[in-house]
Design an enzyme around this catalytic site. Structure first.
Site: not given
Ligand code: AMP
Ligand code: ZN
Length: 117
Positions: A9, A12, A35, A51, A90, A98, A101, A103, A105
């Site tokens: 990952c 991670c 990003d 995770h 997402n 994509t 893990h 997240h 944005h």
């Protein structure tokens, strides 16, 4: 075990320091970093250190840490002087996820269309 680091990952590895990132905030439970392919003047990712594949799995397993991610999202917006911003999680490849893990944005610094594409 749920929440444990995964060898394959990317995020991670950022949490563990094996891959560099432009980290702007860190707490006991979260990391916020820029990003690598920004879609807005401010584009920051807030992730749990633990995770989980997506936001829903995080919230089901660790609701307090899910809340930490949201609180840190506001802290990032404050630091970046964003009075308006969008939080995007997402979820699933069909929605553009994509990295599996969880997240958030944080997008801001320009006008943001609604509805999104
Ligand atoms: P998502 O497509 O929602 O899974 O979001 C993954 C995000 O991670 C994308 O916006 C990528 O640009 C970003 N990303 C991928 N690799 C890195 C990296 N090494 N450092 C920072 N951001 C990254
Ligand atoms: Zn991970």
């Amino acid at each position: 075990m749920a929440g444990e680091p995964q060898d394959d990952c990317l995020f991670c590895k950022i949490v563990g320091g094996q891959i560099p990132a432009t980290i702007i905030r860190e707490t006991d439970t979260t990391v916020a970093f820029r990003d690598i392919n920004p879609q807005a003047p401010t584009h920051i990712l807030v992730i749990p250190k633990a995770h989980y594949a997506n936001a829903a799995e995080l919230a089901a397993a660790e609701p307090q840490i899910a809340a930490d991610v949201l609180r840190e999202s506001q802290a990032v917006a404050d630091e970046e002087h964003l009075d308006s911003y969008r939080i995007v999680f997402n979820t699933g490849a069909g929605a553009g996820q994509t990295v599996f893990h969880a997240h958030a944005h944080i997008l801001g610094g320009r006008g943001l269309q609604w509805p999104p594409g």
